[in-house]
Design a protein around this motif. Structure first.
Motif, PDB file in Angstrom:
ATOM      1  N   GLU A  35      23.967  62.352  12.759  1.00  0.00           N
ATOM      2  CA  GLU A  35      24.528  62.701  13.972  1.00  0.00           C
ATOM      3  C   GLU A  35      25.643  63.737  13.582  1.00  0.00           C
ATOM      4  O   GLU A  35      25.869  64.886  14.215  1.00  0.00           O
ATOM      5  CB  GLU A  35      25.286  61.347  14.675  1.00  0.00           C
ATOM      6  N   LYS A  36      26.524  63.544  12.328  1.00  0.00           N
ATOM      7  CA  LYS A  36      27.285  64.574  11.886  1.00  0.00           C
ATOM      8  C   LYS A  36      26.394  65.853  11.694  1.00  0.00           C
ATOM      9  O   LYS A  36      26.883  67.006  12.364  1.00  0.00           O
ATOM     10  CB  LYS A  36      27.878  64.399  10.471  1.00  0.00           C
ATOM     11  N   ARG A  37      25.139  65.794  11.320  1.00  0.00           N
ATOM     12  CA  ARG A  37      24.369  67.270  11.138  1.00  0.00           C
ATOM     13  C   ARG A  37      24.149  67.597  12.318  1.00  0.00           C
ATOM     14  O   ARG A  37      24.101  68.723  12.665  1.00  0.00           O
ATOM     15  CB  ARG A  37      23.141  66.686  10.310  1.00  0.00           C
ATOM     16  N   ARG A  38      23.937  67.061  13.283  1.00  0.00           N
ATOM     17  CA  ARG A  38      23.650  67.216  14.865  1.00  0.00           C
ATOM     18  C   ARG A  38      24.969  67.902  15.572  1.00  0.00           C
ATOM     19  O   ARG A  38      24.687  68.969  16.077  1.00  0.00           O
ATOM     20  CB  ARG A  38      23.034  65.984  15.588  1.00  0.00           C
ATOM     21  N   GLN A  39      25.865  67.269  15.234  1.00  0.00           N
ATOM     22  CA  GLN A  39      27.027  67.977  15.875  1.00  0.00           C
ATOM     23  C   GLN A  39      27.315  69.193  15.035  1.00  0.00           C
ATOM     24  O   GLN A  39      27.857  70.308  15.758  1.00  0.00           O
ATOM     25  CB  GLN A  39      28.235  66.931  15.565  1.00  0.00           C
ATOM     26  N   LEU A  40      27.122  69.483  13.809  1.00  0.00           N
ATOM     27  CA  LEU A  40      27.214  70.594  13.101  1.00  0.00           C
ATOM     28  C   LEU A  40      26.379  71.569  13.663  1.00  0.00           C
ATOM     29  O   LEU A  40      26.779  72.900  13.771  1.00  0.00           O
ATOM     30  CB  LEU A  40      27.138  70.516  11.638  1.00  0.00           C
ATOM     31  N   ILE A  41      25.213  71.409  13.898  1.00  0.00           N
ATOM     32  CA  ILE A  41      24.208  72.414  14.352  1.00  0.00           C
ATOM     33  C   ILE A  41      24.405  72.686  15.707  1.00  0.00           C
ATOM     34  O   ILE A  41      24.627  74.158  15.990  1.00  0.00           O
ATOM     35  CB  ILE A  41      22.772  71.595  14.333  1.00  0.00           C
ATOM     36  N   LEU A  42      24.800  71.709  16.622  1.00  0.00           N
ATOM     37  CA  LEU A  42      25.416  72.151  17.862  1.00  0.00           C
ATOM     38  C   LEU A  42      26.748  72.984  18.068  1.00  0.00           C
ATOM     39  O   LEU A  42      26.667  74.097  18.649  1.00  0.00           O
ATOM     40  CB  LEU A  42      25.709  70.965  18.764  1.00  0.00           C
ATOM     41  N   GLU A  43      27.643  72.857  16.943  1.00  0.00           N
ATOM     42  CA  GLU A  43      28.700  73.540  16.911  1.00  0.00           C
ATOM     43  C   GLU A  43      28.344  74.927  16.347  1.00  0.00           C
ATOM     44  O   GLU A  43      29.041  76.192  16.971  1.00  0.00           O
ATOM     45  CB  GLU A  43      29.838  73.073  15.775  1.00  0.00           C
ATOM     46  N   GLN A  44      27.397  75.161  15.493  1.00  0.00           N
ATOM     47  CA  GLN A  44      26.954  76.485  14.928  1.00  0.00           C
ATOM     48  C   GLN A  44      26.022  77.166  16.143  1.00  0.00           C
ATOM     49  O   GLN A  44      26.500  78.460  16.191  1.00  0.00           O
ATOM     50  CB  GLN A  44      26.143  76.142  13.690  1.00  0.00           C
ATOM     51  N   MET A  45      25.471  76.441  16.893  1.00  0.00           N
ATOM     52  CA  MET A  45      24.784  77.103  18.009  1.00  0.00           C
ATOM     53  C   MET A  45      25.651  77.593  18.910  1.00  0.00           C
ATOM     54  O   MET A  45      25.689  78.949  19.550  1.00  0.00           O
ATOM     55  CB  MET A  45      23.680  76.121  18.581  1.00  0.00           C
ATOM     56  N   ASN A  46      26.670  76.787  19.313  1.00  0.00           N
ATOM     57  CA  ASN A  46      27.795  77.475  20.187  1.00  0.00           C
ATOM     58  C   ASN A  46      28.407  78.528  19.391  1.00  0.00           C
ATOM     59  O   ASN A  46      28.720  79.545  20.210  1.00  0.00           O
ATOM     60  CB  ASN A  46      28.901  76.279  20.588  1.00  0.00           C
ATOM     61  N   THR A  47      28.777  78.399  18.290  1.00  0.00           N
ATOM     62  CA  THR A  47      29.647  79.423  17.815  1.00  0.00           C
ATOM     63  C   THR A  47      28.842  80.966  17.626  1.00  0.00           C
ATOM     64  O   THR A  47      29.066  81.999  17.951  1.00  0.00           O
ATOM     65  CB  THR A  47      30.077  79.321  16.085  1.00  0.00           C
ATOM     66  N   ALA A  48      27.292  80.633  17.187  1.00  0.00           N
ATOM     67  CA  ALA A  48      26.433  81.671  17.228  1.00  0.00           C
ATOM     68  C   ALA A  48      26.337  82.411  18.854  1.00  0.00           C
ATOM     69  O   ALA A  48      26.301  83.522  18.863  1.00  0.00           O
ATOM     70  CB  ALA A  48      25.028  81.214  16.872  1.00  0.00           C
ATOM     71  N   GLU A  49      26.350  81.381  19.890  1.00  0.00           N
ATOM     72  CA  GLU A  49      26.318  81.773  21.205  1.00  0.00           C
ATOM     73  C   GLU A  49      27.560  82.831  21.564  1.00  0.00           C
ATOM     74  O   GLU A  49      27.403  83.849  22.145  1.00  0.00           O
ATOM     75  CB  GLU A  49      25.816  80.867  22.220  1.00  0.00           C
ATOM     76  N   SER A  50      28.703  82.446  21.164  1.00  0.00           N
ATOM     77  CA  SER A  50      29.951  83.049  21.669  1.00  0.00           C
ATOM     78  C   SER A  50      30.118  84.436  20.515  1.00  0.00           C
ATOM     79  O   SER A  50      30.251  85.183  21.256  1.00  0.00           O
ATOM     80  CB  SER A  50      31.130  82.186  21.237  1.00  0.00           C
ATOM     81  N   SER A  51      29.341  84.092  19.472  1.00  0.00           N
ATOM     82  CA  SER A  51      29.468  85.703  18.667  1.00  0.00           C
ATOM     83  C   SER A  51      28.428  86.452  19.120  1.00  0.00           C
ATOM     84  O   SER A  51      28.706  87.655  19.291  1.00  0.00           O
ATOM     85  CB  SER A  51      28.773  85.234  17.280  1.00  0.00           C
ATOM     86  N   ARG A  52      27.151  85.888  19.686  1.00  0.00           N
ATOM     87  CA  ARG A  52      26.488  86.754  20.539  1.00  0.00           C
ATOM     88  C   ARG A  52      27.064  87.377  21.662  1.00  0.00           C
ATOM     89  O   ARG A  52      26.813  88.654  22.114  1.00  0.00           O
ATOM     90  CB  ARG A  52      24.984  86.039  20.918  1.00  0.00           C
ATOM     91  N   LYS A  53      27.653  86.828  22.422  1.00  0.00           N
ATOM     92  CA  LYS A  53      28.588  87.328  23.734  1.00  0.00           C
ATOM     93  C   LYS A  53      29.548  88.278  23.284  1.00  0.00           C
ATOM     94  O   LYS A  53      29.555  89.406  23.855  1.00  0.00           O
ATOM     95  CB  LYS A  53      28.801  86.083  24.499  1.00  0.00           C
ATOM     96  N   GLN A  54      30.152  87.810  21.989  1.00  0.00           N
ATOM     97  CA  GLN A  54      31.143  88.744  21.855  1.00  0.00           C
ATOM     98  C   GLN A  54      30.630  90.129  21.353  1.00  0.00           C
ATOM     99  O   GLN A  54      31.196  91.360  21.537  1.00  0.00           O
ATOM    100  CB  GLN A  54      32.047  88.163  20.677  1.00  0.00           C
ATOM    101  N   ALA A  55      29.496  90.004  20.643  1.00  0.00           N
ATOM    102  CA  ALA A  55      28.680  91.175  20.196  1.00  0.00           C
ATOM    103  C   ALA A  55      28.244  92.051  21.290  1.00  0.00           C
ATOM    104  O   ALA A  55      28.288  93.155  21.197  1.00  0.00           O
ATOM    105  CB  ALA A  55      27.585  90.833  19.216  1.00  0.00           C
ATOM    106  N   GLU A  56      27.696  91.285  22.432  1.00  0.00           N
ATOM    107  CA  GLU A  56      27.235  92.114  23.462  1.00  0.00           C
ATOM    108  C   GLU A  56      28.419  92.775  24.099  1.00  0.00           C
ATOM    109  O   GLU A  56      28.406  94.001  24.578  1.00  0.00           O
ATOM    110  CB  GLU A  56      26.654  91.300  24.419  1.00  0.00           C
ATOM    111  N   GLU A  57      29.444  92.190  24.253  1.00  0.00           N
ATOM    112  CA  GLU A  57      30.705  92.715  25.014  1.00  0.00           C
ATOM    113  C   GLU A  57      31.186  94.071  24.225  1.00  0.00           C
ATOM    114  O   GLU A  57      31.545  94.955  24.454  1.00  0.00           O
ATOM    115  CB  GLU A  57      32.009  91.762  25.054  1.00  0.00           C
ATOM    116  N   SER A  58      31.137  93.538  22.830  1.00  0.00           N
ATOM    117  CA  SER A  58      31.603  94.950  21.969  1.00  0.00           C
ATOM    118  C   SER A  58      30.680  96.181  22.073  1.00  0.00           C
ATOM    119  O   SER A  58      31.159  97.048  22.007  1.00  0.00           O
ATOM    120  CB  SER A  58      31.694  94.359  20.325  1.00  0.00           C
ATOM    121  N   LEU A  59      29.380  95.698  22.059  1.00  0.00           N
ATOM    122  CA  LEU A  59      28.258  96.841  22.163  1.00  0.00           C
ATOM    123  C   LEU A  59      28.746  97.350  23.543  1.00  0.00           C
ATOM    124  O   LEU A  59      28.445  98.776  23.661  1.00  0.00           O
ATOM    125  CB  LEU A  59      27.012  96.311  22.327  1.00  0.00           C
TER     126      LEU A  59
END
Length: 160
Positions: A35-59
């Motif tokens: 469950e902790k691993r699942r939460q960590l993966i979800l957080e990483q996916m959310n972080t990656a999604e927000s980073s992707r959005k920030q990268a698109e905005e920056s682009l």
């Protein structure tokens, strides 16, 4: 094979005990880790999604900045072209004005020299006329001699 109900009951009880023991000491912590691993993966996916959005905005911001820089560069080039055209026109106009001024000055000089030459010629013709008249008075010659005398003085004037 013989069927022994006691061994089946013991096997079922052993299986239930083993299941309860595994559930308490193995499955619980294992599911907790998963469950902790699942939460960590979800957080990483959310972080990656927000980073992707920030990268698109920056682009997008970079593209907008690049477009703005291109527009400014084009504006600067157009301004430079305009300025150079104006300067070229000013230089040509200045050169034309200077040429006209020099031409007018040369024409004035020519006119002045012409007037001086005419005045000098008149003075000389006047002097020659006086000389001719004085010679005619001195000699009191006939008409043919007078014509020869005039022709002689005209030749003298022409040779000077």
């Amino acid at each position: 094979m013989d069927f022994h109900p006691t061994s089946t009951i013991i096997t079922i009880i052993s299986f239930i005990a083993l299941y309860l023991a595994l559930n308490k000491w193995a499955f619980g912590p294992l599911f907790g880790v998963m469950e902790k691993r699942r939460q960590l993966i979800l957080e990483q996916m959310n972080t990656a999604e927000s980073s992707r959005k920030q990268a698109e905005e920056s682009l997008q911001e970079q593209k907008a900045a690049l477009d703005q820089a291109r527009k400014e560069a084009y504006g600067i080039l157009e301004q430079a072209r305009s300025t150079s055209s104006k300067q070229a026109e000013e230089i040509v106009q200045t050169a034309k004005n200077e040429a006209d001024r020099l031409k007018d000055a040369a024409l004035k000089d020519i006119e002045s020299e012409k007037n001086k030459a005419i005045a000098a010629l008149r003075t000389e013709v006047g002097g020659i006329s006086v000389k001719i008249a004085s010679k005619i008075i001195e000699k009191q010659v006939d008409e043919k001699s007078q014509e020869q005398l005039v022709d002689q003085y005209l030749k003298e004037v022409g040779s000077k």
